[in-house]
Design a protein around this motif. Structure first.
Motif, short mmCIF file in Angstrom:
data_model
loop_
_atom_site.label_atom_id
_atom_site.label_comp_id
_atom_site.label_asym_id
_atom_site.label_seq_id
_atom_site.Cartn_x
_atom_site.Cartn_y
_atom_site.Cartn_z
N SER A 1 62.22 6.66 -67.30
CA SER A 1 61.56 5.57 -66.58
C SER A 1 60.17 5.37 -67.17
O SER A 1 59.41 6.32 -67.34
CB SER A 1 61.42 5.92 -65.10
N GLU B 1 55.40 -3.03 -63.53
CA GLU B 1 56.78 -3.21 -63.98
C GLU B 1 57.34 -1.83 -64.33
O GLU B 1 56.64 -0.97 -64.84
CB GLU B 1 56.79 -4.10 -65.22
N ARG B 2 58.59 -1.63 -64.03
CA ARG B 2 59.25 -0.35 -64.32
C ARG B 2 60.54 -0.63 -65.08
O ARG B 2 61.34 -1.46 -64.68
CB ARG B 2 59.54 0.39 -63.02
N ILE B 3 60.70 0.10 -66.16
CA ILE B 3 61.91 -0.05 -66.98
C ILE B 3 62.60 1.31 -67.03
O ILE B 3 61.94 2.33 -67.24
CB ILE B 3 61.56 -0.53 -68.40
N GLU B 4 63.89 1.31 -66.87
CA GLU B 4 64.67 2.54 -66.96
C GLU B 4 65.66 2.41 -68.10
O GLU B 4 66.33 1.39 -68.25
CB GLU B 4 65.39 2.82 -65.64
N VAL B 5 65.73 3.47 -68.90
CA VAL B 5 66.64 3.50 -70.05
C VAL B 5 67.48 4.76 -69.92
O VAL B 5 66.95 5.85 -69.70
CB VAL B 5 65.85 3.53 -71.38
#
Length: 162
Positions: A14, A21-25
């Motif tokens: 994360s 903004e939060r991005i999860e990979v």
């Protein structure tokens, strides 16, 4: 960056940005990228002193603001002009002269150390360095704009002519 183990086959990373903004990979556990990110995360947690010593770090609310922008004590434009002047001076020097100035000023080598490394006389290195500095000054003086505040500077030039 934070990590979460969903199952034994994948790891979820994360990333939180300043904009909330939060991005999860999600990556496979056995991937070299996953291992590198996990090592980086572990190293960061171990060395991130901001989390352990709040007394040594400032929060953004402590910085002076002018409206919506932070107020800076430094003059960014002046710094840029100075960097351009140094780049111009270095461009006008030979490779040897650039090397000597960088070795003495930036890297901190003494004339004796350079002389030993090059198997030359220390005075020869000192003279070559001084010639490089004089040439850099002449290049910088040629680019220097005239101003009403440069009275002492112009007087110094006139004294050299006499």
């Amino acid at each position: 960056m934070s990590t979460t183990d969903n199952n034994q086959n994948h790891v979820t990373f994360s990333f939180d940005y300043v904009t909330d903004e939060r991005i999860e990979v999600q990556l496979p556990t056995d991937s070299p990228i996953t291992q590198a990110l996990l090592e980086h995360d572990a190293r960061w947690k171990k060395t991130n002193r901001a989390d352990t010593r709040r007394d040594r770090h400032s929060s953004p609310s402590e910085f002076p603001k002018e409206g919506m922008h932070f107020a800076a004590d430094i003059d960014i434009e002046r710094d840029f002009i100075n960097k351009q002047a140094v780049a111009t001076a270095f461009a006008g020097l030979s490779e040897r002269q650039r090397f000597l100035i960088e070795a003495v000023v930036l890297d901190g080598y003494s004339f004796a150390e350079i002389a030993r490394a090059e198997n030359k006389d220390e005075s020869a290195i000192r003279h070559a360095y001084n010639r490089a500095i004089k040439r850099a000054r002449r290049i910088l003086e040629a680019d220097r704009p005239e101003s009403s505040f440069g009275v002492a500077y112009r007087a110094k030039q006139q004294n050299r002519i006499k």
